[in-house]
Design a protein around this motif. Structure first.
Motif, PDB file in Angstrom:
ATOM      1  N   GLY A 170       0.808  -1.217   0.000  1.00 25.65           N
ATOM      2  CA  GLY A 170       0.000   0.000   0.000  1.00 25.65           C
ATOM      3  C   GLY A 170       0.838   1.261   0.000  1.00 25.65           C
ATOM      4  N   GLN A 171       1.942   1.236   0.720  1.00 22.69           N
ATOM      5  CA  GLN A 171       2.840   2.390   0.752  1.00 22.69           C
ATOM      6  C   GLN A 171       3.518   2.594  -0.599  1.00 22.69           C
ATOM      7  OE1 GLN A 171       5.234   1.341   4.203  1.00 22.69           O
ATOM      8  NE2 GLN A 171       4.019   2.673   5.515  1.00 22.69           N
ATOM      9  N   PHE A 172       3.921   1.492  -1.224  1.00 22.84           N
ATOM     10  CA  PHE A 172       4.530   1.596  -2.556  1.00 22.84           C
ATOM     11  C   PHE A 172       3.533   2.153  -3.573  1.00 22.84           C
ATOM     12  CE2 PHE A 172       7.858  -1.783  -1.486  1.00 22.84           C
ATOM     13  CZ  PHE A 172       8.882  -0.861  -1.452  1.00 22.84           C
ATOM     14  N   TYR A 173       2.293   1.744  -3.446  1.00 25.41           N
ATOM     15  CA  TYR A 173       1.263   2.247  -4.354  1.00 25.41           C
ATOM     16  C   TYR A 173       1.182   3.775  -4.283  1.00 25.41           C
ATOM     17  CZ  TYR A 173      -3.443   3.375  -6.058  1.00 25.41           C
ATOM     18  OH  TYR A 173      -4.510   3.942  -6.705  1.00 25.41           O
ATOM     19  N   ALA A 174       1.163   4.286  -3.065  1.00 28.91           N
ATOM     20  CA  ALA A 174       1.098   5.740  -2.893  1.00 28.91           C
ATOM     21  C   ALA A 174       2.343   6.418  -3.463  1.00 28.91           C
ATOM     22  CB  ALA A 174       0.935   6.081  -1.413  1.00 28.91           C
ATOM     23  N   GLN A 175       3.500   5.817  -3.246  1.00 33.97           N
ATOM     24  CA  GLN A 175       4.750   6.391  -3.751  1.00 33.97           C
ATOM     25  C   GLN A 175       4.791   6.393  -5.279  1.00 33.97           C
ATOM     26  OE1 GLN A 175       7.910   4.190  -1.842  1.00 33.97           O
ATOM     27  NE2 GLN A 175       7.214   4.749   0.207  1.00 33.97           N
ATOM     28  N   ILE A 176       4.351   5.315  -5.873  1.00 34.93           N
ATOM     29  CA  ILE A 176       4.348   5.220  -7.339  1.00 34.93           C
ATOM     30  C   ILE A 176       3.406   6.262  -7.938  1.00 34.93           C
ATOM     31  CG2 ILE A 176       3.673   3.745  -9.285  1.00 34.93           C
ATOM     32  CD1 ILE A 176       4.654   1.345  -7.468  1.00 34.93           C
ATOM     33  N   ARG A 177       2.254   6.426  -7.341  1.00 35.78           N
ATOM     34  CA  ARG A 177       1.302   7.434  -7.829  1.00 35.78           C
ATOM     35  C   ARG A 177       1.868   8.850  -7.692  1.00 35.78           C
ATOM     36  NH1 ARG A 177      -4.619   7.582  -6.226  1.00 35.78           N
ATOM     37  NH2 ARG A 177      -4.646   8.715  -8.188  1.00 35.78           N
ATOM     38  N   ASN A 178       2.783   9.022  -6.737  1.00 37.23           N
ATOM     39  CA  ASN A 178       3.403  10.338  -6.531  1.00 37.23           C
ATOM     40  C   ASN A 178       4.735  10.481  -7.256  1.00 37.23           C
ATOM     41  OD1 ASN A 178       1.481  11.696  -4.837  1.00 37.23           O
ATOM     42  ND2 ASN A 178       2.054  10.309  -3.187  1.00 37.23           N
ATOM     43  N   GLY A 179       5.021   9.554  -8.184  1.00 37.54           N
ATOM     44  CA  GLY A 179       6.185   9.703  -9.046  1.00 37.54           C
ATOM     45  C   GLY A 179       7.457   9.036  -8.587  1.00 37.54           C
ATOM     46  N   ALA A 180       7.382   8.098  -7.647  1.00 30.74           N
ATOM     47  CA  ALA A 180       8.587   7.390  -7.194  1.00 30.74           C
ATOM     48  C   ALA A 180       9.277   6.719  -8.385  1.00 30.74           C
ATOM     49  CB  ALA A 180       8.226   6.350  -6.142  1.00 30.74           C
ATOM     50  N   PRO A 181      10.603   6.740  -8.430  1.00 33.18           N
ATOM     51  CA  PRO A 181      11.341   6.291  -9.618  1.00 33.18           C
ATOM     52  C   PRO A 181      11.565   4.783  -9.711  1.00 33.18           C
ATOM     53  CG  PRO A 181      12.877   7.112  -7.995  1.00 33.18           C
ATOM     54  CD  PRO A 181      11.507   7.305  -7.405  1.00 33.18           C
ATOM     55  N   PHE A 182      10.498   4.010  -9.645  1.00 29.60           N
ATOM     56  CA  PHE A 182      10.615   2.557  -9.776  1.00 29.60           C
ATOM     57  C   PHE A 182      10.331   2.126 -11.216  1.00 29.60           C
ATOM     58  CE2 PHE A 182       9.227   2.916  -5.214  1.00 29.60           C
ATOM     59  CZ  PHE A 182      10.440   2.509  -4.665  1.00 29.60           C
ATOM     60  N   ASP A 183      11.091   1.120 -11.664  1.00 22.22           N
ATOM     61  CA  ASP A 183      10.884   0.541 -12.993  1.00 22.22           C
ATOM     62  C   ASP A 183       9.926  -0.647 -12.954  1.00 22.22           C
ATOM     63  OD1 ASP A 183      12.944   2.123 -14.461  1.00 22.22           O
ATOM     64  OD2 ASP A 183      14.311   1.086 -13.109  1.00 22.22           O
ATOM     65  N   VAL A 184      10.013  -1.427 -11.864  1.00 19.95           N
ATOM     66  CA  VAL A 184       9.239  -2.662 -11.727  1.00 19.95           C
ATOM     67  C   VAL A 184       8.651  -2.707 -10.323  1.00 19.95           C
ATOM     68  CG1 VAL A 184       9.388  -5.195 -11.645  1.00 19.95           C
ATOM     69  CG2 VAL A 184      10.624  -3.926 -13.414  1.00 19.95           C
ATOM     70  N   PHE A 185       7.453  -3.258 -10.217  1.00 18.81           N
ATOM     71  CA  PHE A 185       6.775  -3.389  -8.925  1.00 18.81           C
ATOM     72  C   PHE A 185       6.402  -4.843  -8.714  1.00 18.81           C
ATOM     73  CE2 PHE A 185       2.621  -2.159  -6.514  1.00 18.81           C
ATOM     74  CZ  PHE A 185       3.241  -2.397  -5.284  1.00 18.81           C
ATOM     75  N   LEU A 186       6.865  -5.434  -7.613  1.00 20.10           N
ATOM     76  CA  LEU A 186       6.477  -6.781  -7.197  1.00 20.10           C
ATOM     77  C   LEU A 186       5.600  -6.625  -5.959  1.00 20.10           C
ATOM     78  CD1 LEU A 186       8.897  -7.430  -9.080  1.00 20.10           C
ATOM     79  CD2 LEU A 186       9.488  -9.287  -7.523  1.00 20.10           C
ATOM     80  N   ALA A 187       4.301  -6.707  -6.142  1.00 16.41           N
ATOM     81  CA  ALA A 187       3.348  -6.441  -5.066  1.00 16.41           C
ATOM     82  C   ALA A 187       3.063  -7.697  -4.256  1.00 16.41           C
ATOM     83  CB  ALA A 187       2.052  -5.891  -5.652  1.00 16.41           C
ATOM     84  N   ALA A 188       2.391  -7.496  -3.120  1.00 13.48           N
ATOM     85  CA  ALA A 188       1.977  -8.612  -2.279  1.00 13.48           C
ATOM     86  C   ALA A 188       0.540  -9.031  -2.575  1.00 13.48           C
ATOM     87  CB  ALA A 188       2.122  -8.247  -0.803  1.00 13.48           C
ATOM     88  N   ASP A 189      -0.054  -8.422  -3.594  1.00 16.28           N
ATOM     89  CA  ASP A 189      -1.412  -8.775  -3.993  1.00 16.28           C
ATOM     90  C   ASP A 189      -1.543  -8.633  -5.506  1.00 16.28           C
ATOM     91  OD1 ASP A 189      -1.539  -6.058  -4.503  1.00 16.28           O
ATOM     92  OD2 ASP A 189      -2.980  -5.601  -2.925  1.00 16.28           O
ATOM     93  N   ASP A 190      -2.740  -8.873  -6.012  1.00 21.23           N
ATOM     94  CA  ASP A 190      -2.978  -8.675  -7.440  1.00 21.23           C
ATOM     95  C   ASP A 190      -3.839  -7.446  -7.714  1.00 21.23           C
ATOM     96  OD1 ASP A 190      -5.283  -9.753  -6.354  1.00 21.23           O
ATOM     97  OD2 ASP A 190      -5.533 -11.319  -7.852  1.00 21.23           O
ATOM     98  N   THR A 191      -4.471  -6.920  -6.669  1.00 21.51           N
ATOM     99  CA  THR A 191      -5.371  -5.781  -6.874  1.00 21.51           C
ATOM    100  C   THR A 191      -4.630  -4.460  -7.047  1.00 21.51           C
ATOM    101  OG1 THR A 191      -5.626  -5.547  -4.471  1.00 21.51           O
ATOM    102  CG2 THR A 191      -7.268  -6.873  -5.615  1.00 21.51           C
ATOM    103  N   THR A 192      -3.508  -4.297  -6.349  1.00 24.25           N
ATOM    104  CA  THR A 192      -2.774  -3.036  -6.458  1.00 24.25           C
ATOM    105  C   THR A 192      -2.162  -2.848  -7.843  1.00 24.25           C
ATOM    106  OG1 THR A 192      -2.319  -3.089  -4.076  1.00 24.25           O
ATOM    107  CG2 THR A 192      -0.988  -1.586  -5.414  1.00 24.25           C
ATOM    108  N   PRO A 193      -1.461  -3.842  -8.398  1.00 25.93           N
ATOM    109  CA  PRO A 193      -0.981  -3.685  -9.774  1.00 25.93           C
ATOM    110  C   PRO A 193      -2.116  -3.489 -10.774  1.00 25.93           C
ATOM    111  CG  PRO A 193       0.213  -5.447  -8.691  1.00 25.93           C
ATOM    112  CD  PRO A 193      -0.924  -5.070  -7.789  1.00 25.93           C
ATOM    113  N   GLU A 194      -3.265  -4.127 -10.513  1.00 25.64           N
ATOM    114  CA  GLU A 194      -4.419  -3.937 -11.401  1.00 25.64           C
ATOM    115  C   GLU A 194      -4.892  -2.483 -11.371  1.00 25.64           C
ATOM    116  OE1 GLU A 194      -8.792  -5.964 -12.314  1.00 25.64           O
ATOM    117  OE2 GLU A 194      -7.859  -6.222 -10.347  1.00 25.64           O
TER     118      GLU A 194
END
Length: 253
Positions: free
Chosen positions: A63-87
């Motif tokens: 959930g924290q990564f989701y917020a960071q990515i939406r705010n422009g965090a410089p990640f290339d790839v995201f490995l989430a702990a669920d399937d709903t957040t990447p969706e």
């Protein structure tokens, strides 16, 4: 003497190949769910040896990564702990279309750092003689949500409400138990087992039927769309070498 020119040519070709590999190597910035820390560290080391690319990983709550990515965090790839957040990120146009896939299905465990504290059926929960039970924040960590579903299924939600100690991620929940700040807690099976065996303390492997499936999806983010290392990492995660590591830590894939 024909051998000398031939040897010189071989050396030149070898050096050229090495230079070519170095020229195409790249860094990939990866946001990784905390439960996947140990397997990702192993996979990253193997991936770097196999490809020459370098993994720069950050570990934390989905959930924290989701917020960071939406705010422009410089990640290339995201490995989430669920399937709903990447969706959700897919729908918001923050990913590379078609890159999302399930890299692992997680398992939950009730764990204590003390040997023989947790029985094989989890009856220690019903006995309710503990002072503190650690879980990850169910609002930001899928393993925390799964823990609350287990408690609800056992009819213990109200009984243990005053004993819950919440970590911001599954890593912090594990830390509460490992340091003795909580007698037991719900953690990811991958944090306490290797090759099918519990590595320390005592644990109950929670049946998958007691909570929603913990399907963990990976996706290439928009920042990584032109990064060859991002695509290479996703491809590697789908391969047999990564699959063997993932299974060794108690996941299905």
């Amino acid at each position: 003497m024909p051998t000398r020119p031939i040897l010189r040519c071989l050396c030149i070709l070898t050096l050229s190949a090495s230079s070519l590999t170095a020229a195409h190597a790249a860094d990939v910035q990866v946001a990784v769910a905390a439960n996947f820390t140990a397997p990702m560290q192993s996979i990253a080391a193997d991936f770097e040896k196999a490809t020459g690319h370098k993994v720069v990983a950050a570990f934390g709550a989905t959930g924290q990564f989701y917020a960071q990515i939406r705010n422009g965090a410089p990640f290339d790839v995201f490995l989430a702990a669920d399937d709903t957040t990447p969706e959700k990120l897919d729908k918001e146009g923050l990913t590379v279309a078609g890159s999302r896939f399930t890299y692992a299905t997680g398992a939950l465990a009730l764990w204590s750092a003390s040997a023989d504290y947790v029985d094989a059926k989890g009856d220690v929960l019903k006995a309710n003689r503990f002072a503190h039970l650690a879980i990850a924040n169910p609002k930001t960590a899928p393993y925390g949500l799964a823990a609350t579903q287990v408690l609800a299924k056992l009819g213990l939600t109200q009984a243990v409400a005053g004993k819950l100690v919440e970590g911001q991620s599954i890593a912090q929940a594990h830390q509460f138990v490992s340091t003795g700040n909580a007698e037991l807690g719900f953690v990811a099976l991958s944090q306490i087992s290797k090759d099918g065996a519990i590595t320390s303390g005592s644990a109950w492997k929670v049946p998958a039927s007691m909570h929603d499936p913990i399907r963990q999806d990976a996706v290439i983010l928009q920042k990584g769309k032109d990064n060859p290392a991002a695509r290479a990492l996703i491809d590697y995660l789908k391969g047999p070498a990564a699959a063997a590591v993932i299974r060794a830590y108690g996941y299905q894939n």
